[in-house]
Design a protein around this motif. Structure first.
Motif, PDB file in Angstrom:
ATOM      1  N   ASP A 186       5.151 -15.738 -70.977  1.00 42.15           N
ATOM      2  CA  ASP A 186       5.822 -16.836 -71.677  1.00 42.15           C
ATOM      3  C   ASP A 186       5.902 -16.543 -73.175  1.00 42.15           C
ATOM      4  N   ILE A 187       7.055 -16.032 -73.574  1.00 46.41           N
ATOM      5  CA  ILE A 187       7.254 -15.649 -74.985  1.00 46.41           C
ATOM      6  C   ILE A 187       8.147 -16.667 -75.704  1.00 46.41           C
ATOM      7  N   ARG A 188       8.249 -17.889 -75.165  1.00 50.58           N
ATOM      8  CA  ARG A 188       9.168 -18.873 -75.760  1.00 50.58           C
ATOM      9  C   ARG A 188       8.666 -19.481 -77.063  1.00 50.58           C
ATOM     10  N   THR A 189       7.376 -19.312 -77.360  1.00 47.58           N
ATOM     11  CA  THR A 189       6.834 -19.877 -78.604  1.00 47.58           C
ATOM     12  C   THR A 189       6.145 -18.774 -79.399  1.00 47.58           C
ATOM     13  N   GLU A 190       5.889 -19.075 -80.684  1.00 48.39           N
ATOM     14  CA  GLU A 190       5.206 -18.113 -81.543  1.00 48.39           C
ATOM     15  C   GLU A 190       3.812 -17.811 -80.982  1.00 48.39           C
ATOM     16  N   LYS A 191       3.141 -18.873 -80.546  1.00 49.66           N
ATOM     17  CA  LYS A 191       1.801 -18.709 -79.976  1.00 49.66           C
ATOM     18  C   LYS A 191       1.850 -17.825 -78.728  1.00 49.66           C
ATOM     19  N   GLY A 192       2.862 -18.067 -77.904  1.00 42.13           N
ATOM     20  CA  GLY A 192       3.044 -17.267 -76.697  1.00 42.13           C
ATOM     21  C   GLY A 192       3.270 -15.805 -77.047  1.00 42.13           C
ATOM     22  N   CYS A 193       4.112 -15.567 -78.041  1.00 44.36           N
ATOM     23  CA  CYS A 193       4.385 -14.181 -78.476  1.00 44.36           C
ATOM     24  C   CYS A 193       3.121 -13.528 -79.006  1.00 44.36           C
ATOM     25  N   ASP A 194       2.358 -14.270 -79.834  1.00 35.83           N
ATOM     26  CA  ASP A 194       1.099 -13.720 -80.359  1.00 35.83           C
ATOM     27  C   ASP A 194       0.235 -13.227 -79.207  1.00 35.83           C
ATOM     28  N   SER A 195       0.126 -14.054 -78.195  1.00 35.58           N
ATOM     29  CA  SER A 195      -0.773 -13.727 -77.094  1.00 35.58           C
ATOM     30  C   SER A 195      -0.231 -12.556 -76.256  1.00 35.58           C
ATOM     31  N   VAL A 196       1.083 -12.555 -75.992  1.00 29.86           N
ATOM     32  CA  VAL A 196       1.659 -11.465 -75.189  1.00 29.86           C
ATOM     33  C   VAL A 196       1.563 -10.125 -75.933  1.00 29.86           C
ATOM     34  N   PHE A 197       1.862 -10.130 -77.225  1.00 28.44           N
ATOM     35  CA  PHE A 197       1.823  -8.850 -77.950  1.00 28.44           C
ATOM     36  C   PHE A 197       0.384  -8.400 -78.248  1.00 28.44           C
ATOM     37  N   ASP A 198      -0.551  -9.357 -78.338  1.00 29.29           N
ATOM     38  CA  ASP A 198      -1.973  -8.970 -78.403  1.00 29.29           C
ATOM     39  C   ASP A 198      -2.354  -8.255 -77.112  1.00 29.29           C
ATOM     40  N   GLY A 199      -1.898  -8.824 -76.004  1.00 25.82           N
ATOM     41  CA  GLY A 199      -2.167  -8.217 -74.695  1.00 25.82           C
ATOM     42  C   GLY A 199      -1.551  -6.831 -74.613  1.00 25.82           C
ATOM     43  N   PHE A 200      -0.314  -6.722 -75.077  1.00 25.74           N
ATOM     44  CA  PHE A 200       0.372  -5.423 -75.072  1.00 25.74           C
ATOM     45  C   PHE A 200      -0.454  -4.413 -75.874  1.00 25.74           C
ATOM     46  N   ASP A 201      -0.930  -4.854 -77.048  1.00 20.05           N
ATOM     47  CA  ASP A 201      -1.682  -3.964 -77.926  1.00 20.05           C
ATOM     48  C   ASP A 201      -2.976  -3.505 -77.250  1.00 20.05           C
ATOM     49  N   ASN A 202      -3.666  -4.442 -76.617  1.00 20.86           N
ATOM     50  CA  ASN A 202      -4.930  -4.096 -75.953  1.00 20.86           C
ATOM     51  C   ASN A 202      -4.708  -3.137 -74.797  1.00 20.86           C
ATOM     52  N   ILE A 203      -3.639  -3.358 -74.047  1.00 21.58           N
ATOM     53  CA  ILE A 203      -3.459  -2.604 -72.803  1.00 21.58           C
ATOM     54  C   ILE A 203      -2.688  -1.296 -73.027  1.00 21.58           C
ATOM     55  N   LEU A 204      -1.648  -1.352 -73.869  1.00 21.00           N
ATOM     56  CA  LEU A 204      -0.769  -0.184 -74.024  1.00 21.00           C
ATOM     57  C   LEU A 204      -0.774   0.383 -75.447  1.00 21.00           C
ATOM     58  N   GLY A 205      -1.175  -0.432 -76.420  1.00 23.38           N
ATOM     59  CA  GLY A 205      -1.171   0.002 -77.822  1.00 23.38           C
ATOM     60  C   GLY A 205       0.194  -0.202 -78.454  1.00 23.38           C
ATOM     61  N   LEU A 206       0.259  -1.062 -79.468  1.00 20.63           N
ATOM     62  CA  LEU A 206       1.559  -1.345 -80.107  1.00 20.63           C
ATOM     63  C   LEU A 206       2.159  -0.087 -80.743  1.00 20.63           C
ATOM     64  N   LYS A 207       1.299   0.886 -81.091  1.00 23.93           N
ATOM     65  CA  LYS A 207       1.835   2.116 -81.705  1.00 23.93           C
ATOM     66  C   LYS A 207       2.713   2.895 -80.709  1.00 23.93           C
ATOM     67  N   ASN A 208       2.543   2.620 -79.431  1.00 21.83           N
ATOM     68  CA  ASN A 208       3.354   3.298 -78.410  1.00 21.83           C
ATOM     69  C   ASN A 208       4.615   2.525 -78.025  1.00 21.83           C
ATOM     70  N   LEU A 209       4.793   1.352 -78.655  1.00 20.41           N
ATOM     71  CA  LEU A 209       5.990   0.546 -78.387  1.00 20.41           C
ATOM     72  C   LEU A 209       7.106   1.088 -79.279  1.00 20.41           C
ATOM     73  N   LYS A 210       8.073   1.788 -78.667  1.00 21.31           N
ATOM     74  CA  LYS A 210       9.063   2.531 -79.447  1.00 21.31           C
ATOM     75  C   LYS A 210      10.414   1.842 -79.506  1.00 21.31           C
ATOM     76  N   VAL A 211      10.724   1.003 -78.528  1.00 19.72           N
ATOM     77  CA  VAL A 211      12.058   0.406 -78.431  1.00 19.72           C
ATOM     78  C   VAL A 211      11.957  -1.006 -77.847  1.00 19.72           C
TER      79      VAL A 211
END
Ligand SMILES: [Zn+2]
Ligand SMILES: [Zn+2]
Length: 276
Positions: A186-211
């Motif tokens: 659920d990325i419909r809110t700022e809070k939702g985005c914070d949580s999803v991209f924190d999760g992305f960072d923990n699991i995949l690393g934001l440095k590997n997000l290229k596109v």
């Protein structure tokens, strides 16, 4: 770093014509007919024409999207072999054309377990890497809507693939907003985005997000429907796009919204208007 998926109809270099008309600095292309297995090898003339046009163009980043036919997890040995060959050829084409990335849908498990599918995908990627030893082209695994038995809805699927690949530095990720929402993020809110991209960072690393693929969604949260809608006109609204445009300014982004009338222009304007 914003653009669209550009058409290569009539020649690869034609993508730059569309890019110039739209005034964009980023584009995604198919380097071949994506609905056929066979692709003619690129001639030297084609490569030269493309790279010369690229140099003169205002476009800074170009990457490819792989054929939808490719399934590195395919149950049929024949399809899997064709998939590995097609992806190897794609990486080689990207290398010749000077493209940085090719975006890949990880694959579909069919009747196999996800564990088996993930191992087969990773093995397939190893074979593609071995076939293309001297290239900087990265394969970007795209998150999926998790439709049917497709691998790559949860970020953990993508991590498991990469963990099983030998050359991990040759793998990166593409985040598709429509797919993420349809997969249940659920990325419909700022809070939702914070949580999803924190999760992305923990699991995949934001440095590997290229596109980023910026697409609104016709389907609801968790619907597993991969149906793209114009920016702000679907179930996502504008908030996730405002978030991404402002938090990830340096990451290349393309829209893959329906190509109707002047909607590409409208969608781009909408996205640019969200930058604070
Ligand atoms: Zn895709
Ligand atoms: Zn996409």
């Amino acid at each position: 770093m914003l653009g669209v998926h550009c058409s290569v109809s009539g020649g690869l270099e034609n993508a730059f014509v569309e890019a110039a008309e739209l005034g964009i600095d980023t584009m995604q292309i198919f380097t071949r007919n994506q609905r056929q297995w066979k692709a003619k090898p690129l001639s030297k003339e084609e490569v030269d024409l493309f790279t010369n046009t690229f140099q003169k163009s205002q476009v800074k980043v170009t990457f490819s999207h792989c054929s939808y036919l490719i399934n590195l997890a395919a149950e049929s040995d024949e399809i899997r072999e064709k998939s590995i060959d097609a992806l190897s050829a794609e990486v080689s084409r990207c290398n010749s054309l000077g493209l940085s990335y090719c975006v890949l849908h990880p694959g579909a498990a069919g009747t196999q377990s996800f564990e088996t599918a993930i191992k087969k995908i990773a093995q397939g990627l190893d074979m593609v890497h071995d076939a293309n030893p001297d290239t900087k082209v990265k394969i970007l695994l795209e998150n999926t809507a998790g439709q049917g038995t497709s691998v790559g809805g949860p970020f953990e699927n993508l991590r498991s693939i990469t963990e099983n690949v030998k050359s991990k530095d040759r793998i990166g990720y593409c985040f598709d907003t429509c797919h993420a929402f349809a997969a249940g993020f659920d990325i419909r809110t700022e809070k939702g985005c914070d949580s999803v991209f924190d999760g992305f960072d923990n699991i995949l690393g934001l440095k590997n997000l290229k596109v980023f693929h910026l697409n609104d969604s016709k389907g609801d949260l968790g619907s597993h429907l991969d149906r793209h809608e114009h920016i702000g006109k679907g179930k996502l609204g504008l908030e996730p796009f405002r978030y991404i445009m402002n938090h990830f300014k340096k990451i290349p982004k393309v829209i893959e919204t329906p190509k109707e009338d002047d909607w590409d222009q409208k969608n781009l304007q909408q996205l640019l208007s969200l930058i604070k």
